[in-house]
Write an enzyme that holds these catalytic residues in place. Structure first.
Site, PDB file in Angstrom:
ATOM      1  N   LYS A  54      85.109  -5.854  92.677  1.00 33.83           N
ATOM      2  CA  LYS A  54      84.261  -4.463  92.559  1.00 33.83           C
ATOM      3  C   LYS A  54      85.197  -3.672  91.883  1.00 33.83           C
ATOM      4  O   LYS A  54      86.524  -4.133  91.590  1.00 33.83           O
ATOM      5  CB  LYS A  54      83.617  -3.735  93.681  1.00 33.83           C
ATOM      6  CG  LYS A  54      84.965  -3.580  94.854  1.00 33.83           C
ATOM      7  CD  LYS A  54      84.311  -2.951  96.002  1.00 33.83           C
ATOM      8  CE  LYS A  54      85.504  -2.716  96.988  1.00 33.83           C
ATOM      9  NZ  LYS A  54      84.881  -2.495  98.261  1.00 33.83           N
ATOM     10  N   TYR A 279     107.273  20.244  83.959  1.00 34.06           N
ATOM     11  CA  TYR A 279     106.401  21.392  84.197  1.00 34.06           C
ATOM     12  C   TYR A 279     106.943  21.859  85.759  1.00 34.06           C
ATOM     13  O   TYR A 279     107.080  20.937  86.711  1.00 34.06           O
ATOM     14  CB  TYR A 279     104.865  20.743  84.154  1.00 34.06           C
ATOM     15  CG  TYR A 279     104.185  20.590  82.926  1.00 34.06           C
ATOM     16  CD1 TYR A 279     104.216  21.587  82.146  1.00 34.06           C
ATOM     17  CD2 TYR A 279     103.898  19.541  82.682  1.00 34.06           C
ATOM     18  CE1 TYR A 279     103.747  21.558  80.813  1.00 34.06           C
ATOM     19  CE2 TYR A 279     103.457  19.419  81.186  1.00 34.06           C
ATOM     20  CZ  TYR A 279     103.309  20.330  80.376  1.00 34.06           C
ATOM     21  OH  TYR A 279     102.819  20.235  79.131  1.00 34.06           O
TER      22      TYR A 279
HETATM   23  C1  LIG Z   1      85.666  -3.252  99.084  1.00 31.94           C
HETATM   24  C2  LIG Z   1      85.042  -4.113 100.164  1.00 31.94           C
HETATM   25  C3  LIG Z   1      85.674  -5.169 100.887  1.00 31.94           C
HETATM   26  C4  LIG Z   1      87.027  -5.601 100.442  1.00 31.94           C
HETATM   27  O1  LIG Z   1      87.897  -4.540 100.952  1.00 31.94           O
HETATM   28  P1  LIG Z   1      89.565  -4.926 101.070  1.00 31.94           P
HETATM   29  O2  LIG Z   1      89.972  -3.869 101.950  1.00 31.94           O
HETATM   30  O3  LIG Z   1      90.017  -4.607  99.425  1.00 31.94           O
HETATM   31  O4  LIG Z   1      89.887  -6.061 101.335  1.00 31.94           O
HETATM   32  C5  LIG Z   1      85.050  -6.006 101.740  1.00 31.94           C
HETATM   33  N1  LIG Z   1      83.860  -5.765 102.066  1.00 31.94           N
HETATM   34  C6  LIG Z   1      83.142  -4.609 101.608  1.00 31.94           C
HETATM   35  C7  LIG Z   1      81.665  -4.341 102.116  1.00 31.94           C
HETATM   36  C8  LIG Z   1      83.671  -3.840 100.765  1.00 31.94           C
HETATM   37  O5  LIG Z   1      82.982  -2.731 100.173  1.00 31.94           O
END
Ligand SMILES: *Cc1c(COP(=O)(O)O)cnc(C)c1O
Length: 391
Positions: A54, A279
């Site tokens: 994702k 800054y």
């Molecule tokens: C993002 C996600 C994962 C992976 O999580 P990590 O902490 O990056 O391993 C697994 N399951 C679901 C439902 C997620 O949304």
């Protein structure tokens, strides 16, 4: 000439991490039966890995995720269009929409591309009931075991499952699996015990694949990935080389960082004791010193919240930020690197640089956020299998 900044995405590091996670899971399968959830005589199902890609493969580029995790058993994501891109890239193994479909018109796309869907809400069941489906959709029914984000409450489960069975009889649904997601797999030891128990009690003796573990759970409770049922784990962050746990880095697990962020020194300033930098004049020199100006700022995805003292490496030598990060530049202390000159590369995070987990901790955030925030304007170089780009 492009700005002198680059992200190196390492496909070999991605496949290394996937193999390492598979090794963890294999070790868990070989662990003494007493540490496994079922009796010694129970038949064990297989353990499969969904590589989570994702958020543009955690900022690495979707296609790079597909190639880097070519050995995964499946890919999991959130965006329908990304599933289409996976198929176009030649991915022919399972795909999972982690939040399922959003609208009824998504369903034909899922079917055409043979994508599995999480079912977490009654509205999705309603859409399935009204849709005409050409082929059965494989699903994972998601149970809310305490995170209180997505999923059916245990008391809603029986109805949801019954509805899915009816849809299955109508040929709209194929296999039904069961899923949950942990809120605290990276927290206190044993924090998953209660949600695991809720999950087991809710699913009971119903047959079907299950899916519980994110990265933290795979690394910490790998025995949860071993069960009578086929078991799909869903690691994300660890496949990109980062630790899901506070105060550790991915190195401690043997993971390799998959993204290296580098930029060149644009300029070197000689400042006097008492003069300040950047800054807000947040850094004031306590001695005469050299300051390096680096071609990377928050518009590249480097966190503005990273304070003076955040590590950065020049020519293999560790030094640190001095002064506030601005949009297109940041400034570092060059005293530890007397030979550094304008044009030299600075590694902001990654292999042969500070660990992204350290940079994230210094900035008060987590590596997930830094990886996902890599800006479009940063040119990406891809380290191919069998190749090693000098970083
Ligand atoms: C993002 C996600 C994962 C992976 O999580 P990590 O902490 O990056 O391993 C697994 N399951 C679901 C439902 C997620 O949304």
């Amino acid at each position: 000439m492009p700005r002198p900044i680059r992200a190196v995405i390492s496909l070999p590091a991605m496949s290394h991490n996937l193999s390492l996670i598979r090794q963890y899971l294999d070790n868990a399968r070989q662990a003494p039966a007493s540490t496994q959830p079922d009796t010694a005589t129970a038949r064990l199902g297989a353990t499969y890995i969904w590589a989570v890609i994702k958020a543009n493969a955690y900022g690495h580029g979707l296609e790079n995720g597909i190639r880097g995790f070519a050995q995964a058993d499946g890919l999991a994501m959130l965006d329908l269009q990304e599933t289409v891109r996976c198929r176009q890239a030649g991915w022919d193994k399972p795909l999972l929409m982690l939040e399922g479909f959003f609208e009824e018109r998504d369903l034909p796309v899922l079917q055409q591309n043979k994508v599995m869907s999480t079912i977490h809400h009654p509205e999705q069941i309603r859409m399935l009931q009204s849709a005409t489906l050409a082929t059965p959709l494989d699903v994972f029914l998601k149970i809310n075991t305490g995170m209180n984000r997505l999923g059916f409450a245990p008391q809603q489960f029986a109805q949801a499952h019954q509805d899915l069975l009816t849809l299955q009889q109508q040929g709209k649904i194929g296999r039904i699996g069961f899923m949950t997601h942990f809120a605290d797999a990276d927290g206190a030891q044993g924090a998953v015990d209660a949600p695991v128990q809720v999950f087991r009690e809710t699913v009971g003796n119903i047959q079907g694949p299950i899916s519980l573990c994110n990265s933290a759970a795979v690394l910490r409770y790998p025995q949860l990935a071993v069960s009578e049922a086929d078991n799909w784990v869903r690691p994300g962050i660890c496949l990109y080389g980062s630790s899901p746990f506070a105060n550790t880095t991915g190195d401690e697990f043997g993971l390799r960082q998959t993204m290296t962020l580098q930029a060149r020194l644009l300029s070197v300033q000689h400042i006097k004791e008492g003069q300040s930098v950047g800054y807000g004049s947040t850094f004031t020199a306590t001695r005469d010193m050299r300051i390096g100006v680096v071609a990377c700022g928050y518009a590249d995805g480097y966190p503005r919240s990273a304070p003076s003292g955040t590590p950065a490496w020049v020519n293999g030598v560790q030094t640190q930020l001095a002064g506030r990060v601005s949009m297109d530049m940041l400034t570092i202390d060059l005293d530890p690197v007397p030979d550094a000159v304008a044009g030299d590369w600075v590694t902001l995070w990654g292999e042969r640089g500070p660990h992204i987990d350290e940079v994230a901790a210094s900035a008060g955030t987590i590596a997930y956020e830094l990886l996902c925030a890599l800006a479009m304007r940063v040119p990406v170089h891809i380290e191919q299998p069998g190749e090693s780009i000098e970083k």
